[in-house]
Design a protein around this motif. Structure first.
Motif, PDB file in Angstrom:
ATOM      1  N   ASN A 111       0.834  -1.215   0.000  1.00  0.00           N
ATOM      2  CA  ASN A 111       0.000   0.000   0.000  1.00  0.00           C
ATOM      3  C   ASN A 111       0.863   1.257   0.000  1.00  0.00           C
ATOM      4  O   ASN A 111       2.035   1.212   0.361  1.00  0.00           O
ATOM      5  N   SER A 112       0.229   2.377  -0.373  1.00  0.00           N
ATOM      6  CA  SER A 112       0.947   3.654  -0.242  1.00  0.00           C
ATOM      7  C   SER A 112       0.200   4.536   0.761  1.00  0.00           C
ATOM      8  O   SER A 112      -1.033   4.545   0.798  1.00  0.00           O
ATOM      9  N   PHE A 113       0.982   5.225   1.581  1.00  0.00           N
ATOM     10  CA  PHE A 113       0.414   6.084   2.621  1.00  0.00           C
ATOM     11  C   PHE A 113       1.000   7.487   2.491  1.00  0.00           C
ATOM     12  O   PHE A 113       2.138   7.719   2.913  1.00  0.00           O
ATOM     13  N   PRO A 114       0.238   8.406   1.892  1.00  0.00           N
ATOM     14  CA  PRO A 114       0.740   9.781   1.844  1.00  0.00           C
ATOM     15  C   PRO A 114       0.677  10.395   3.251  1.00  0.00           C
ATOM     16  O   PRO A 114      -0.315  10.214   3.954  1.00  0.00           O
ATOM     17  N   LEU A 115       1.727  11.079   3.664  1.00  0.00           N
ATOM     18  CA  LEU A 115       1.782  11.648   5.020  1.00  0.00           C
ATOM     19  C   LEU A 115       1.445  13.140   4.989  1.00  0.00           C
ATOM     20  O   LEU A 115       1.687  13.820   3.992  1.00  0.00           O
ATOM     21  N   THR A 116       0.905  13.615   6.105  1.00  0.00           N
ATOM     22  CA  THR A 116       0.536  15.027   6.230  1.00  0.00           C
ATOM     23  C   THR A 116       1.601  15.760   7.043  1.00  0.00           C
ATOM     24  O   THR A 116       2.014  15.280   8.101  1.00  0.00           O
ATOM     25  N   VAL A 117       1.979  16.919   6.520  1.00  0.00           N
ATOM     26  CA  VAL A 117       2.977  17.734   7.221  1.00  0.00           C
ATOM     27  C   VAL A 117       2.483  18.076   8.623  1.00  0.00           C
ATOM     28  O   VAL A 117       1.308  18.372   8.811  1.00  0.00           O
ATOM     29  N   GLU A 118       3.357  18.025   9.585  1.00  0.00           N
ATOM     30  CA  GLU A 118       3.157  18.355  10.996  1.00  0.00           C
ATOM     31  C   GLU A 118       2.385  17.272  11.749  1.00  0.00           C
ATOM     32  O   GLU A 118       2.676  17.010  12.896  1.00  0.00           O
ATOM     33  N   PRO A 203       7.571  11.467  19.015  1.00  0.00           N
ATOM     34  CA  PRO A 203       6.189  11.340  19.477  1.00  0.00           C
ATOM     35  C   PRO A 203       5.246  12.269  18.706  1.00  0.00           C
ATOM     36  O   PRO A 203       4.120  11.905  18.401  1.00  0.00           O
ATOM     37  N   ASP A 204       5.731  13.467  18.366  1.00  0.00           N
ATOM     38  CA  ASP A 204       4.902  14.440  17.682  1.00  0.00           C
ATOM     39  C   ASP A 204       5.810  15.258  16.763  1.00  0.00           C
ATOM     40  O   ASP A 204       6.620  16.031  17.264  1.00  0.00           O
ATOM     41  N   PRO A 205       5.703  15.077  15.450  1.00  0.00           N
ATOM     42  CA  PRO A 205       6.603  15.812  14.555  1.00  0.00           C
ATOM     43  C   PRO A 205       6.530  17.319  14.804  1.00  0.00           C
ATOM     44  O   PRO A 205       5.430  17.863  14.914  1.00  0.00           O
TER      45      PRO A 205
END
Ligand SMILES: [Zn+2]
Length: 480
Positions: A111-118, A203-205
């Motif tokens: 699968n592909s998982f696009p990530l969201t900034v922040e 833990p949190d970008p």
């Protein structure tokens, strides 16, 4: 009537008994104390964290404008410039990077998982531009220390790949690993081994400009949840992986089939100039005025990247606002303390204590001794002030506790024992022998280095309390 009269007498007796024993009079300091108002600290903090200063990234014009804005107040309040006529600004080299765009996609498990900034990832704010679709290698803490019998890179090949690792050390009580825990060092090691980038699991970008631009290298942070997708093929998640590293204190490195596609566009400014803002009140004693007490905080934060501004209201517009308010209070005093009091707002804390380190090495020449330093870092959230300070001399702590006697704001006092990679701007002065107090509020500081670490999270009263506490303590300490 009688009962009322009786109660009044009791009240007067209680007041007299309560006020006198051991309590130092503040009457002498009234002009300064009365000048301190929470609305002032709030307005300073609000302005510094507004879009006018674009998140105050050292080197960027937003930071420079903020430094000039503070310097104008120093001038208006009659503080002496550290250098000549208008010389409140101490300049030094400060390269910086602006990230314009970043996209990351994970390919795992078919699968592909696009990530969201922040939310899922953040580019590290010193990344080069680049476009890499490459496999991932998990490398523990990303530490190569064969001299200490520890090597996360032993037996794995990271050439042309992304290194995935945690930030930390195999044994947090073993100080020999401290240098290896520097971001700069870790990035350099990964680059030298041929990696295209290093991906930290956080833990949190969050925004982090603390590193060097390295040509052809694209580092980033990802969340635990995003890392879980990468590690899934090994039947483990990020948090269990971290426990395993901590418990075994041994490398647990392996290659993954998962692939990361990461594209970054950034601009590098190697000729950036940073500034410390420095003004002072001259001591009243002809000899002791050559000694000084510093009251400081870092003015800088992480800037604006990818259209997201990082306001840094808590970290550290709040501390800057407090230093400004204390400077204002000192300017209202008719009598000056015996020693000089230097007010300093530093650049480059977020880049690794760069401004304060520069100032400690290039200290204004009219002073022969840095007696002590009060530093503020993140003093805007919460309702109590905490403090780390030198255990010696004990009078220093006693003086601070006495200043608190009418304020009741101080809690969580502990002793500074050593300087680590996460220390604040007192560190360079501490290492030069100054007696230090590092002050912060009790938080919760939940939005640390996020784009919503904004003015709406700030409690004006805690900034005013911190201002009063250190105004009283610093005045008496400088006047001893
Ligand atoms: Zn800070």
């Amino acid at each position: 009537m009688k009962a009322v009269k009786f109660l009044s007498v009791v009240f007067i007796i209680i007041s007299v008994v309560y006020c006198f024993p051991g309590e130092k009079s503040n009457a002498k300091l009234d002009d300064g104390i009365n000048a301190i108002e929470s609305v002032d600290t709030y307005n300073f903090c609000k302005e510094l964290s507004s879009s006018r200063f674009a998140g105050r990234l050292t080197g960027h014009e937003g930071y420079t404008a903020a430094a000039r804005w503070v310097a104008d107040y120093f001038k208006k309040w009659g503080l002496k410039p550290y250098e000549n006529e208008d010389g409140y600004l101490q300049a030094y080299q400060s390269p910086y990077v602006i990230i314009d765009k970043a996209e990351m996609t994970i390919y795992a498990d078919g699968n592909s998982f696009p990530l969201t900034v922040e939310k899922d990832f953040m580019p590290l704010l010193y990344s080069d531009s680049g476009s890499n679709k490459a496999p991932v290698v998990f490398a523990g803490w990303g530490i190569k220390a064969p001299e200490l019998g520890y090597d996360d890179y032993a037996g794995i090949d990271v050439k042309g790949k992304f290194v995935l690792c945690f930030r930390g050390v195999p044994d947090r009580f073993d100080r020999r690993f401290t240098d290896h825990d520097q971001h700069r060092h870790r990035m350099q090691v990964a680059k030298e081994l041929g990696a295209v980038g290093l991906i930290y699991i956080y833990p949190d970008p969050q925004a982090n400009p603390n590193g060097d631009f390295i040509k052809g290298f694209t580092p980033a942070l990802i969340s635990y949840a995003a890392a879980d997708r990468l590690l899934k093929e090994k039947g483990i998640n990020a948090s269990l992986m971290e426990d395993k590293l901590r418990n075994t204190k041994k490398p647990q490195s392996f290659s993954l089939n998962a692939v990361v596609d990461y594209r970054v566009q950034s601009r590098n400014f190697p000729d950036g100039i940073g500034y410390n803002v420095i003004g002072f009140i001259e001591g009243s004693d002809p000899e002791l005025k050559k000694e000084c007490v510093i009251i400081g905080a870092h003015l800088d934060h992480c800037g604006t990247h990818m259209g997201l501004m990082f306001p840094g209201a808590d970290d550290n517009a709040s501390g800057s606002a407090v230093v400004m308010e204390i400077a204002y209070a000192f300017s209202k005093m008719k009598t000056r303390p015996r020693r000089s009091v230097v007010f300093a707002l530093f650049g480059g804390e977020e880049l690794g204590l760069e401004g304060s380190s520069y100032m400690a090495e290039h200290f204004p020449s009219q002073f022969t001794k840095i007696d002590s330093m009060f530093n503020f870092d993140m003093v805007g959230e919460g309702d109590r002030v905490g403090c780390g300070l030198n255990a010696n001399p004990p009078q220093f702590e006693k003086n601070l506790r006495e200043a608190n006697e009418t304020l009741y704001t101080l809690s969580d006092v502990h002793y500074l024992k050593e300087i680590g990679v996460r220390s604040s701007d007192f560190a360079p002065f501490y290492l030069k022998g100054a007696i230090c107090a590092n002050l912060y509020s009790n938080g919760p500081h939940l939005n640390y280095h996020k784009s919503d670490e904004n003015i709406y999270r700030i409690n004006p009263e805690i900034m005013a309390d911190a201002s009063r506490l250190v105004f009283i303590a610093a005045y008496r300490w400088a006047d001893r």
